[in-house]
Scaffold this motif. Structure first.
Motif, PDB file in Angstrom:
ATOM      1  N   UNK A 142       0.821  -1.212   0.000  1.00 19.38           N
ATOM      2  CA  UNK A 142       0.000   0.000   0.000  1.00 19.38           C
ATOM      3  C   UNK A 142       0.854   1.260   0.000  1.00 19.38           C
ATOM      4  N   UNK A 143       2.043   1.193   0.601  1.00 24.97           N
ATOM      5  CA  UNK A 143       2.941   2.346   0.588  1.00 24.97           C
ATOM      6  C   UNK A 143       3.389   2.674  -0.827  1.00 24.97           C
ATOM      7  N   UNK A 144       3.406   1.665  -1.702  1.00 27.46           N
ATOM      8  CA  UNK A 144       3.741   1.885  -3.113  1.00 27.46           C
ATOM      9  C   UNK A 144       2.514   2.371  -3.875  1.00 27.46           C
ATOM     10  N   UNK A 145       1.334   1.877  -3.474  1.00 25.82           N
ATOM     11  CA  UNK A 145       0.105   2.215  -4.192  1.00 25.82           C
ATOM     12  C   UNK A 145      -0.288   3.675  -4.028  1.00 25.82           C
ATOM     13  N   UNK A 146       0.097   4.291  -2.899  1.00 32.75           N
ATOM     14  CA  UNK A 146      -0.228   5.704  -2.715  1.00 32.75           C
ATOM     15  C   UNK A 146      -1.057   5.962  -1.482  1.00 32.75           C
ATOM     16  N   UNK A 147      -1.149   7.252  -1.044  1.00 32.36           N
ATOM     17  CA  UNK A 147      -1.827   7.610   0.210  1.00 32.36           C
ATOM     18  C   UNK A 147      -3.295   7.196   0.262  1.00 32.36           C
ATOM     19  N   UNK A 148      -4.017   7.320  -0.846  1.00 32.36           N
ATOM     20  CA  UNK A 148      -5.449   6.996  -0.824  1.00 32.36           C
ATOM     21  C   UNK A 148      -5.665   5.516  -0.519  1.00 32.36           C
ATOM     22  N   UNK A 149      -4.914   4.660  -1.199  1.00 33.28           N
ATOM     23  CA  UNK A 149      -5.028   3.213  -0.971  1.00 33.28           C
ATOM     24  C   UNK A 149      -4.561   2.865   0.441  1.00 33.28           C
ATOM     25  N   UNK A 150      -3.507   3.523   0.883  1.00 34.37           N
ATOM     26  CA  UNK A 150      -2.969   3.254   2.215  1.00 34.37           C
ATOM     27  C   UNK A 150      -3.991   3.599   3.297  1.00 34.37           C
ATOM     28  N   UNK A 151      -4.647   4.758   3.174  1.00 31.43           N
ATOM     29  CA  UNK A 151      -5.631   5.168   4.180  1.00 31.43           C
ATOM     30  C   UNK A 151      -6.857   4.260   4.137  1.00 31.43           C
ATOM     31  N   UNK A 152      -7.240   3.847   2.938  1.00 32.13           N
ATOM     32  CA  UNK A 152      -8.369   2.915   2.796  1.00 32.13           C
ATOM     33  C   UNK A 152      -8.076   1.599   3.513  1.00 32.13           C
ATOM     34  N   UNK A 153      -6.845   1.075   3.333  1.00 30.82           N
ATOM     35  CA  UNK A 153      -6.457  -0.173   4.008  1.00 30.82           C
ATOM     36  C   UNK A 153      -6.376   0.025   5.516  1.00 30.82           C
ATOM     37  N   UNK A 154      -5.795   1.154   5.956  1.00 29.93           N
ATOM     38  CA  UNK A 154      -5.668   1.415   7.390  1.00 29.93           C
ATOM     39  C   UNK A 154      -7.038   1.471   8.059  1.00 29.93           C
ATOM     40  N   UNK A 155      -8.005   2.125   7.412  1.00 29.41           N
ATOM     41  CA  UNK A 155      -9.352   2.206   7.988  1.00 29.41           C
ATOM     42  C   UNK A 155      -9.964   0.812   8.123  1.00 29.41           C
ATOM     43  N   UNK A 156      -9.739  -0.020   7.119  1.00 23.07           N
ATOM     44  CA  UNK A 156     -10.277  -1.386   7.156  1.00 23.07           C
ATOM     45  C   UNK A 156      -9.633  -2.198   8.284  1.00 23.07           C
ATOM     46  N   UNK A 157      -8.323  -2.011   8.475  1.00 25.51           N
ATOM     47  CA  UNK A 157      -7.625  -2.766   9.517  1.00 25.51           C
ATOM     48  C   UNK A 157      -8.001  -2.279  10.909  1.00 25.51           C
ATOM     49  N   UNK A 158      -8.277  -0.972  11.058  1.00 24.15           N
ATOM     50  CA  UNK A 158      -8.693  -0.457  12.371  1.00 24.15           C
ATOM     51  C   UNK A 158     -10.017  -1.081  12.806  1.00 24.15           C
ATOM     52  N   UNK A 159     -10.899  -1.290  11.858  1.00 25.60           N
ATOM     53  CA  UNK A 159     -12.171  -1.961  12.178  1.00 25.60           C
ATOM     54  C   UNK A 159     -11.928  -3.436  12.493  1.00 25.60           C
ATOM     55  N   UNK A 160     -11.070  -4.064  11.698  1.00 29.37           N
ATOM     56  CA  UNK A 160     -10.800  -5.490  11.871  1.00 29.37           C
ATOM     57  C   UNK A 160     -10.190  -5.780  13.239  1.00 29.37           C
ATOM     58  N   UNK A 161      -9.320  -4.873  13.711  1.00 28.60           N
ATOM     59  CA  UNK A 161      -8.601  -5.107  14.965  1.00 28.60           C
ATOM     60  C   UNK A 161      -9.127  -4.244  16.108  1.00 28.60           C
ATOM     61  N   UNK A 162     -10.394  -3.921  16.053  1.00 34.60           N
ATOM     62  CA  UNK A 162     -10.974  -3.064  17.094  1.00 34.60           C
ATOM     63  C   UNK A 162     -10.868  -3.680  18.480  1.00 34.60           C
ATOM     64  N   UNK A 163     -10.857  -5.018  18.566  1.00 37.56           N
ATOM     65  CA  UNK A 163     -10.773  -5.689  19.875  1.00 37.56           C
ATOM     66  C   UNK A 163      -9.352  -6.145  20.189  1.00 37.56           C
TER      67      UNK A 163
END
Length: 755
Positions: A142-163
């Motif tokens: 994602x760091x290669x794909x760019x900031x938009x893709x990186x933030x999209x992935x980060x948001x998804x992972x924050x939900x996934x690892x909420x617990x």
């Protein structure tokens, strides 16, 4: 690369063109085995395209599979990296980001991020929440794909690892780092490469070097320790295996490995608290707060042991109640003690535990004094006011000073544990080629109150001049040491028979026997191996018939792993592969034939035997010989009742002795010297003969006039006391017990029939 070798070009053609000659099937594996790192990197894009093309012929797909399974480490040019990402993105799968991130690490040229960005975005977006162990790789890509893709992935992972608070904290730190650090974390997985995955990079296990990760590791482990303390104090409800989520456990594993690898000063206190609390429930249940986290941290100690962490692991093993976990901790503890020899300076970091320079510590307990001494072994005695010495404290002392008595006994156990850890570390240093500085050796071993008793009974080599080593035995007295004090930077290493001549080996064995010196581990009588082969394979053990369960049982304790029906042992940057003709898996039984031993480098290429240090090679082959001996030659009680085992013993009865058997014979010649001189005991090539009895030196089997003799040796208090034995071995002890029993009791009834 612009040009491919003929075998690499043929592989590429086979994946794209007409079917090769029918007789090329054997050449396929040969061609894959000859691939260089650069050639494999150039071929992998075509291999992935072929495997994902449902219209590709089966022969082309078979070639592509063999290319992806090649064991060599791939290396990519910028062009090959772009081709690989394009091939993966053409038909992306959820775990493809692992290949993409791995290729970024293995590309030495600067790549064009704009060209890779679109393909990287496709690979990241197809990574689903169920893609096991792919999140870190996705963050790197994602760091290669760019900031938009990186933030999209980060948001998804924050939900996934909420617990999973520990994982969330790690995620926020990762988002502040670059591609390489993220890819290194993705590379340093809990489990090694599977079929079709690339070998780990030599520096991947070290992980990122950024100081932010060290701070994160400290915070992660301290948070986990505080959480467990609250759980054990009852402030948090207890539920078995619920203390940490799987994601938090993975974060803990990485934090523990980083802390131990860097030998962080705060790690001692954290592990002393964390590991024992992870190993036992706060209730009387036989469960754990988190079984997976306990094993993950124990594996970190195994890989990067320190004396303090090994002590914490030993305490965790002491308190654990879960039978399955206790067995795993036993295995990991043995390996951690052995691996400590790889970390020379850390292994010698032993506290003095309050002992004086004379190796004695006295603890007042009312009218008595607990006296702890460390000479050859640690001991605890109780000295009364009248000067009398007893092995146990008087009853009044036990009643009135229970804390002092418990402390003295606990200190004895800690001292013995330290000596045991040191002994394993010193012996493990053989395979690592460990050399100490003379000043460090003198302070931390020869002059240390706890370590001195161990060091003095070992033969050492001191470098008196560049390349000139002198062997010394401190237990023999000051006259055995160099006349002039060596320079502080002079090298000191353990003597090994593989570096000595025949006369030197015999001289040291005679000296050890004359001094009646029991060495901490087998050194003077150590088996050594100098194979005649110079290539990467030796057949010195080929053809031995072994009992599979006996081999696997010992292999686990010796640090071997099962991979593709082979036993593998990693020593430094080299791996030894020992083949056994049969299916190998935990619980396998039956008889199988031993095959060759093959050596390979970390990148998967063959390692010629002639290029390996003599001691390291000898230690690897010694480990194989121990497996073969345990499976085919060693005596066990079941042989008297197991028909298959008895048949194998009959087959082995007339075989020449292996190295272990020859060392056993050399020891018996010294132990039974008086009886041999009198003529009553005769020591032959394969048998010891006494009053008409034959005792086989490789099996312990007793016969008389060719017929088997059932000899019931007394045990416990009824056993005949053993004379001095120069090293510990069950079969050596049995042979000596058998001789002592026959000398004392004379002939015994024997059976007539087959054996």
């Amino acid at each position: 690369m612009d040009e491919l070798s003929p075998h690499a070009a043929r592989l590429r053609a086979a994946m794209a063109g007409p079917q090769p000659d029918a007789d090329w099937s054997g050449g396929l594996w040969s061609a894959c085995a000859q691939l260089t790192s650069e050639e494999l990197g150039a071929l992998l894009p075509a291999a992935f395209r072929t495997l994902r093309d449902e219209q590709a012929p089966e022969y082309a797909r078979r070639v592509a599979r063999e290319v992806t399974w090649a064991k060599v480490q791939p290396s990519f040019t910028a062009a090959a990296l772009t081709e690989l990402h394009a091939a993966l993105a053409a038909s992306p799968r959820p775990t493809d980001v692992r290949y993409a991130a791995g290729a970024l690490l293995r590309c030495a040229e600067p790549w064009d991020r704009e060209v890779l960005a679109e393909q990287a975005a496709l690979l990241v977006r197809v990574t689903g929440p169920g893609a096991e162990q792919a999140d870190d790789a996705a963050l790197a890509v994602a760091a290669v794909a760019g900031p938009a893709v990186e933030e999209e992935l980060a948001a998804r992972l924050r939900v996934l690892y909420a617990d999973s608070p520990l994982r969330l904290a790690e995620l926020e730190v990762m988002l502040t780092t670059g591609v390489r650090d993220r890819a290194l974390l993705a590379e340093a997985r809990r489990y090694g490469p599977m079929t079709g995955e690339w070998p780990l990079l030599p520096d991947a296990d070290a992980g990122p070097s950024d100081a932010r990760y060290a701070e994160l590791a400290h915070r992660t482990l301290r948070t986990a320790a505080d959480h467990l303390a609250a759980l054990h104090a009852g402030r948090i409800p207890y539920a078995a295996d619920k203390a940490f989520t799987p994601a938090d456990t993975e974060t803990l594993r990485r934090a523990a490995r980083l802390a131990l690898r860097r030998d962080e000063p705060w790690a001692e206190d954290v592990f002393a608290t964390l590991l024992p609390q992870l190993a036992v429930a706060p209730t009387s249940a036989k469960t754990l707060p988190s079984q997976s986290a306990c094993i993950a941290l124990a594996q970190a100690v195994e890989t990067y042991p320190t004396p303090e962490a090994v002590a914490a692991l030993r305490e965790a093993r002491r308190v654990v109640r879960h039978a399955g976990v206790s067995k795993k901790l036993d295995r990991l503890l043995r390996r951690a003690e052995r691996h400590l020899g790889r970390r020379t300076e850390i292994a010698l970091r032993l506290p003095d535990l309050g002992y004086g320079p004379d190796g004695i510590r006295r603890i007042p307990c009312g009218t008595s004094t607990a006296v702890l001494t460390v000479t050859d072994e640690a001991a605890l005695t109780w000295e009364g006011a009248d000067g009398r010495v007893a092995k146990s404290p008087p009853a009044p002392v036990r009643r009135e000073y229970p804390d002092e008595v418990a402390y003295a006994r606990g200190l004895l156990g800690k001292t013995r544990a330290q000596v045991r850890i040191l002994t394993k570390a010193l012996e493990g240093g053989y395979a690592e080629g460990t050399v100490y500085r003379y000043d460090r050796w003198r302070a931390a071993l020869a002059g240390h109150p706890v370590a001195r008793g161990t060091a003095r009974r070992l033969i050492w080599e001191i470098e008196c001049a560049p390349g000139a080593w002198r062997a010394v035995l401190p237990a023999a007295g000051p006259l055995d040491l160099p006349e002039h004090e060596p320079a502080p930077s002079a090298g000191v290493r353990l003597w090994h028979p593989a570096r000595a001549t025949h006369d030197e080996r015999r001289t040291w064995r005679d000296r050890i026997a004359a001094l009646k010196l029991r060495q901490p581990f087998r050194q003077a009588y150590r088996e050594h191996y100098l194979p005649a082969e110079t290539g990467p394979v030796t057949a010195m053990f080929h053809g031995h018939l072994v009992r599979v369960e006996a081999v696997l049982g010992l292999a686990v304790r010796q640090g071997w792993n099962i991979e593709h029906d082979e036993l593998t042992l990693t020593v430094g940057e080299m791996t030894a592969r020992f083949g056994i003709a049969g299916s190998l898996y935990p619980g396998a039984t039956g008889w199988a034939e031993a095959q060759e031993v093959f050596l390979q480098r970390a990148d998967g290429s063959p390692q010629p035997l002639s290029g390996v240090d003599a001691v390291r090679l000898s230690e690897v082959l010694r480990s194989v010989d121990l497996l073969v001996s345990a499976g085919s030659f060693a005596w066990c009680a079941g042989h008297a009742h197991d028909h298959d085992s008895r048949q194998v013993l009959n087959r082995l009865y007339d075989q020449p002795l292996g190295r272990t058997g020859r060392l056993r014979r050399a020891a018996l010649r010294r132990v039974l010297a008086t009886h041999i001189a009198s003529g009553r005991v005769e020591l032959g090539d394969r048998h010891l003969r006494l009053d008409g009895y034959d005792i086989h030196l490789a099996t312990g089997r007793v016969t008389r006039e060719g017929d088997p003799v059932d000899l019931a040796l007394p045990t416990g208090r009824g056993a005949v006391p053993l004379p001095f034995l120069p090293y510990d071995e069950a079969l050596l002890e049995r042979v000596v017990h058998t001789v002592s029993h026959l000398l004392e009791n004379g002939p015994v009834p024997h059976r007539v029939g087959s054996g």
